[in-house]
Design a protein around this motif. Structure first.
Motif: not given
Length: 364
Positions: A290-305
């Protein structure tokens, strides 16, 4: 600053793999023609993310024959999935084929689905990576007259003579740790190797202030590199390849066109990610994976930045000046992000040409 191309495309169906390999070759040859410094490849298995990256060393050796002046790198090799003997042998062979122009990114891996395919539990990946790297150094250092190297970790073996072929140069090819954990930062600095400089701090993978993270990690690496007492040319070489990575780089003649097209690219990319997520969930069914981190949706401001560089050439030059001032030596450009359709390849080639015509000269 150097500029390198990261081949990070996807296929959504098995019958698309053949065309993907042809298209990646075309794109890599164009990068060579346009004057990019390196081609980087990931290390992935089973899920359609860069199918040819199931053996990146094989694909790199094929491209190296066609691009003899190009450097080749890996971003990054998942060390727990490679037996130390095969890891060292392949690096030495490719070191010769590229005449020393090799940069081997190393990490413990990020995807439980890939781990379980090789019998590795995700929670054990960091420990196995460290075991394998220590074993690799012992194998590189071994001569015929030395006592056997005993491998008694996750991977087993007993090497009696030596690794053949020997490295291309006096030392083995440069490894490139990710300068996030203190031990990885120290490994890069003490050995005089380049490093990947992260733009986020776990457990949050993304955010709107990537430069602050880059400054933090670069400062730690740079201070240790200088303190290690290397010759000036070793320090200069390491810094010239110290890398800031973008998963998606897209240029167009205007900011408006680039923004419209990058949203189109990322929409397809996110669809591919969501298709893969179902299989990742199966892999994470037990606590050991089980992973302990998650990546945001690619279309979010955080991912794109964090992961995107896009705009007109003038806008991109302006954004990169901040990283030049920090001391970043190499910008790694994910130019084929997402499913590699005919239209997506055209966007990727458009980006290469605009980078080569406008951005590379501004930093050379």
């Amino acid at each position: 600053m150097r500029f390198s191309v990261f081949l990070n495309a996807r296929t959504m169906r098995a019958d698309a793999d053949k065309q993907l390999i042809t298209d990646l070759e075309e794109h890599a040859l164009l990068a060579g023609e346009l004057g990019f410094d390196a081609i980087f490849l990931p290390d992935h298995h089973f899920n359609g993310y860069m199918p040819v990256a199931s053996d990146s060393y094989m694909f790199a050796s094929y491209l190296a024959a066609k691009l003899p002046d190009m450097h080749f790198g890996f971003s990054v090799t998942s060390v727990p999935l490679h037996h130390p003997v095969r890891f060292v042998e392949r690096i030495n062979i490719l070191d010769h084929l590229t005449k020393g122009k090799l940069l081997v990114g190393i990490g413990s891996g990020t995807t439980p689905e890939e781990m379980i395919g090789f019998g590795v539990n995700y929670k054990d990946a960091g420990r196995i990576a460290e075991e394998n790297l220590q074993a690799a150094e012992a194998l590189w250092n071994k001569t015929v007259d030395d006592a056997p190297v005993e491998l008694d970790g996750f991977h087993k073996g007993r090497v009696l003579q030596r690794i053949a072929p020997a490295p291309y140069g006096e030392k083995h090819a440069r490894l490139m740790p990710v300068a996030m954990k203190e031990s990885s930062t120290t490994r890069a600095a003490v050995n005089g190797w380049p490093a990947f400089i992260p733009a986020f701090t776990p457990p949050k993978i993304g955010g709107t202030e990537p430069l602050s993270h880059v400054k933090k990690y670069f400062r730690s690496y740079h201070e240790q590199l200088l303190a290690a007492g290397h010759p000036a040319d070793t320090v200069a070489d390491a810094l010239s390849w110290t890398t800031h990575s973008y998963q998606c780089v897209h240029l167009a003649p205007t900011d408006e066109q680039a923004h419209k097209e990058v949203l189109e690219i990322l929409t397809s990319y996110q669809e591919a990610i969501e298709r893969e997520a179902a299989f990742n969930a199966r892999a994470e069914a037990d606590e050991a994976n089980r992973k302990t981190d998650r990546t945001n949706n690619a279309l979010t401001e955080e991912w794109m930045a964090t992961w995107c560089l896009y705009g007109s050439p003038e806008t991109v030059i302006g954004k990169l000046r901040d990283y030049q001032e920090v001391g970043i030596g190499n910008i790694l450009c994910g130019t084929v992000t997402g499913p590699l359709t005919e239209k997506r390849l055209a966007y990727a080639n458009q980006t290469l040409r605009l980078l080569a015509e406008h951005v590379l000269p501004a930093f050379k």
